[in-house]
Design a protein around this motif. Sequence first.
Motif, mmCIF file in Angstrom:
data_model
loop_
_atom_site.group_PDB
_atom_site.id
_atom_site.type_symbol
_atom_site.label_atom_id
_atom_site.label_comp_id
_atom_site.label_asym_id
_atom_site.label_seq_id
_atom_site.Cartn_x
_atom_site.Cartn_y
_atom_site.Cartn_z
ATOM 1 N N TYR A 209 -5.002 6.630 -0.672
ATOM 2 C CA TYR A 209 -3.756 5.877 -0.820
ATOM 3 C C TYR A 209 -4.053 4.523 -1.456
ATOM 4 C CZ TYR A 209 -5.319 3.261 3.292
ATOM 5 O OH TYR A 209 -6.037 2.478 4.157
ATOM 6 N N ASN A 210 -2.988 3.842 -1.861
ATOM 7 C CA ASN A 210 -3.117 2.527 -2.492
ATOM 8 C C ASN A 210 -3.096 1.450 -1.406
ATOM 9 O OD1 ASN A 210 -3.097 0.335 -4.140
ATOM 10 N ND2 ASN A 210 -1.255 0.877 -5.279
ATOM 11 N N ILE A 211 -4.175 0.735 -1.275
ATOM 12 C CA ILE A 211 -4.263 -0.270 -0.205
ATOM 13 C C ILE A 211 -3.363 -1.472 -0.513
ATOM 14 C CG2 ILE A 211 -5.807 -1.843 1.030
ATOM 15 C CD1 ILE A 211 -8.064 0.178 0.503
ATOM 16 N N THR A 212 -3.449 -1.972 -1.735
ATOM 17 C CA THR A 212 -2.664 -3.156 -2.110
ATOM 18 C C THR A 212 -2.117 -2.993 -3.526
ATOM 19 O OG1 THR A 212 -4.113 -4.530 -0.757
ATOM 20 C CG2 THR A 212 -2.690 -5.674 -2.316
ATOM 21 N N ASP A 213 -0.869 -3.418 -3.710
ATOM 22 C CA ASP A 213 -0.263 -3.403 -5.047
ATOM 23 C C ASP A 213 0.168 -4.825 -5.404
ATOM 24 O OD1 ASP A 213 0.979 -1.746 -7.335
ATOM 25 O OD2 ASP A 213 2.636 -3.018 -6.648
ATOM 26 N N THR A 214 -0.377 -5.344 -6.501
ATOM 27 C CA THR A 214 -0.097 -6.739 -6.893
ATOM 28 C C THR A 214 1.236 -6.891 -7.610
ATOM 29 O OG1 THR A 214 -1.380 -6.358 -8.913
ATOM 30 C CG2 THR A 214 -2.534 -7.343 -7.050
ATOM 31 N N GLU A 215 1.722 -5.812 -8.221
ATOM 32 C CA GLU A 215 2.988 -5.896 -8.956
ATOM 33 C C GLU A 215 4.164 -6.120 -8.014
ATOM 34 O OE1 GLU A 215 5.793 -3.259 -12.007
ATOM 35 O OE2 GLU A 215 3.801 -2.519 -11.434
ATOM 36 N N TYR A 216 4.190 -5.349 -6.929
ATOM 37 C CA TYR A 216 5.298 -5.461 -5.972
ATOM 38 C C TYR A 216 4.905 -6.254 -4.721
ATOM 39 C CZ TYR A 216 7.429 -1.828 -8.836
ATOM 40 O OH TYR A 216 7.961 -1.110 -9.885
ATOM 41 N N HIS A 217 3.680 -6.759 -4.718
ATOM 42 C CA HIS A 217 3.179 -7.542 -3.578
ATOM 43 C C HIS A 217 3.292 -6.749 -2.270
ATOM 44 C CE1 HIS A 217 4.084 -11.508 -5.958
ATOM 45 N NE2 HIS A 217 3.219 -10.704 -6.561
ATOM 46 N N LEU A 218 2.727 -5.557 -2.307
ATOM 47 C CA LEU A 218 2.787 -4.670 -1.140
ATOM 48 C C LEU A 218 1.384 -4.373 -0.625
ATOM 49 C CD1 LEU A 218 5.369 -2.059 -2.480
ATOM 50 C CD2 LEU A 218 5.823 -3.852 -0.798
ATOM 51 N N THR A 219 1.292 -4.241 0.678
ATOM 52 C CA THR A 219 0.022 -3.861 1.314
ATOM 53 C C THR A 219 0.290 -2.698 2.268
ATOM 54 O OG1 THR A 219 -0.792 -6.127 1.205
ATOM 55 C CG2 THR A 219 -1.918 -4.636 2.739
ATOM 56 N N SER A 220 -0.520 -1.677 2.156
ATOM 57 C CA SER A 220 -0.338 -0.501 3.019
ATOM 58 C C SER A 220 -0.716 -0.817 4.459
ATOM 59 C CB SER A 220 -1.204 0.661 2.523
ATOM 60 O OG SER A 220 -0.713 1.186 1.321
ATOM 61 N N LEU A 221 -0.027 -0.165 5.364
ATOM 62 C CA LEU A 221 -0.374 -0.299 6.776
ATOM 63 C C LEU A 221 -1.610 0.549 7.084
ATOM 64 C CD1 LEU A 221 0.686 2.611 8.033
ATOM 65 C CD2 LEU A 221 2.883 1.472 7.971
ATOM 66 N N ASN A 222 -2.129 0.399 8.278
ATOM 67 C CA ASN A 222 -3.282 1.186 8.713
ATOM 68 C C ASN A 222 -2.886 2.668 8.762
ATOM 69 O OD1 ASN A 222 -5.420 2.412 10.009
ATOM 70 N ND2 ASN A 222 -5.616 0.855 11.592
ATOM 71 N N PRO A 223 -3.547 3.531 7.999
ATOM 72 C CA PRO A 223 -3.142 4.944 7.956
ATOM 73 C C PRO A 223 -3.227 5.657 9.306
ATOM 74 C CG PRO A 223 -5.268 4.627 6.880
ATOM 75 C CD PRO A 223 -4.712 3.270 7.140
ATOM 76 N N GLU A 224 -4.024 5.122 10.219
ATOM 77 C CA GLU A 224 -4.136 5.746 11.540
ATOM 78 C C GLU A 224 -2.817 5.700 12.305
ATOM 79 O OE1 GLU A 224 -7.436 4.278 13.788
ATOM 80 O OE2 GLU A 224 -8.851 4.518 12.124
ATOM 81 N N LEU A 225 -1.932 4.757 11.908
ATOM 82 C CA LEU A 225 -0.626 4.650 12.567
ATOM 83 C C LEU A 225 0.296 5.818 12.216
ATOM 84 C CD1 LEU A 225 0.033 0.825 12.013
ATOM 85 C CD2 LEU A 225 -0.691 1.943 14.131
ATOM 86 N N ILE A 226 -0.054 6.561 11.172
ATOM 87 C CA ILE A 226 0.769 7.714 10.769
ATOM 88 C C ILE A 226 0.713 8.812 11.826
ATOM 89 C CG2 ILE A 226 1.073 9.528 9.026
ATOM 90 C CD1 ILE A 226 -0.278 7.616 7.014
ATOM 91 N N VAL A 227 -0.484 9.023 12.369
ATOM 92 C CA VAL A 227 -0.697 10.120 13.326
ATOM 93 C C VAL A 227 0.105 9.862 14.596
ATOM 94 C CG1 VAL A 227 -2.404 11.407 14.659
ATOM 95 C CG2 VAL A 227 -2.995 10.532 12.387
ATOM 96 N N GLY A 228 1.036 10.751 14.872
ATOM 97 C CA GLY A 228 1.877 10.622 16.059
ATOM 98 C C GLY A 228 3.170 9.865 15.816
ATOM 99 N N ALA A 229 3.322 9.256 14.629
ATOM 100 C CA ALA A 229 4.557 8.511 14.320
ATOM 101 C C ALA A 229 5.708 9.475 14.085
ATOM 102 C CB ALA A 229 4.343 7.637 13.087
ATOM 103 N N MET A 230 6.929 9.026 14.397
ATOM 104 C CA MET A 230 8.112 9.862 14.196
ATOM 105 C C MET A 230 8.645 9.750 12.767
ATOM 106 S SD MET A 230 8.123 11.263 17.043
ATOM 107 C CE MET A 230 9.529 12.314 16.751
ATOM 108 N N GLN A 231 8.340 8.633 12.115
ATOM 109 C CA GLN A 231 8.760 8.441 10.724
ATOM 110 C C GLN A 231 7.653 7.745 9.937
ATOM 111 O OE1 GLN A 231 12.463 6.468 9.877
ATOM 112 N NE2 GLN A 231 13.631 7.683 11.367
ATOM 113 N N LEU A 232 7.603 8.060 8.648
ATOM 114 C CA LEU A 232 6.705 7.359 7.726
ATOM 115 C C LEU A 232 7.463 7.124 6.427
ATOM 116 C CD1 LEU A 232 3.939 6.325 6.628
ATOM 117 C CD2 LEU A 232 3.486 8.698 5.939
ATOM 118 N N TRP A 233 7.409 5.876 5.955
ATOM 119 C CA TRP A 233 8.018 5.521 4.678
ATOM 120 C C TRP A 233 6.905 5.176 3.691
ATOM 121 C CZ3 TRP A 233 13.386 5.255 3.708
ATOM 122 C CH2 TRP A 233 14.197 5.492 4.826
ATOM 123 N N THR A 234 6.978 5.783 2.508
ATOM 124 C CA THR A 234 5.969 5.510 1.478
ATOM 125 C C THR A 234 6.652 5.154 0.160
ATOM 126 O OG1 THR A 234 5.827 7.808 0.708
ATOM 127 C CG2 THR A 234 4.370 7.167 2.527
#
Length: 319
Positions: A209-234
Amino acid sequence: MSEREYDSQYIKGVKRLKYVPRTAAALARMQTRAVPCVFKDNLLDPNTTSFIEKHVDKIIEDIKASKSIQKEERKKKPVISIQERIQNKADEYAGEIEYQLDCYIDNPENKFDVFKYLTEEQVSAPVAVKVGDNFFNLERELEETIAGTCPQLKEAYSFLSKKGLKDYHKYVCDIRTDCDKYATGKKGQKRTRRKKVYSASEQTKKLNYNITDTEYHLTSLNPELIVGAMQLWTFNTKTKEITKFVAEDRMGLGVKGTTIQKFNNLSAMKKIGNKTEYFLDRIQSGGKIVLSKVLDEINTKSSKPTGRINEHTILLRTE
């Protein structure tokens, strides 16, 4: 033999022979150690050498013969299948039960507990089933005798009264029932193989996955939080697609390799138009009510996500 560069199979084979000519062996040893008496004019005595070679040739023939015999014995050795082994074992246990049946006929008070016997002997379930099968013909024979359809059987069991015959039939039926009960219980004891549970870090270690994007100033969350989550937005920075993954059950989402798993049909993917930063901000900072409406606010066609995550994907948010 090793010094004369004989094949290694013959060198090893000598040790397995029951008989080796000691005289030839002793002379060969004396030759290798250069004992003077086996030399003639500082050369090996040809008579001695001939004697040794003659016996060595005989030894080689014996080794070859023994190998061919061993191969034939291996071929002749019968191969017993698993089913045959089970049946043989069952016949052994059935033999003991048949003896107890004879004892029962002599003394009806002498009832043999088959279930207890199988338990004490730690008989396997497949064998127990076969043990019961051994008494199938006897059970049918007694049924036919009680029905009186066969004069020969009626005569054979004439030593038993009508009640005694029925009791004997019931006893045989109980033997088969006990065998089946034991086999069923034994199968139930078998441990079921548990599915290995992978931790969040193990599930996400190969996630690309993309850790950081400078164009939109976005940083990915810790991917371990996906496991067991009820929703994921990408958000895919290349295609400008927003994806909402909704878990199919209370166990939450899972990850395998580079793919999000265990999401349901409510999951959707949409392309953002000109208001990219506006919608990204709403997704990241909005509450549950905002999240429930944000995809509907995007006026583009919805499609089903594949679950694949790549190097352009920012992990925006989990719930």
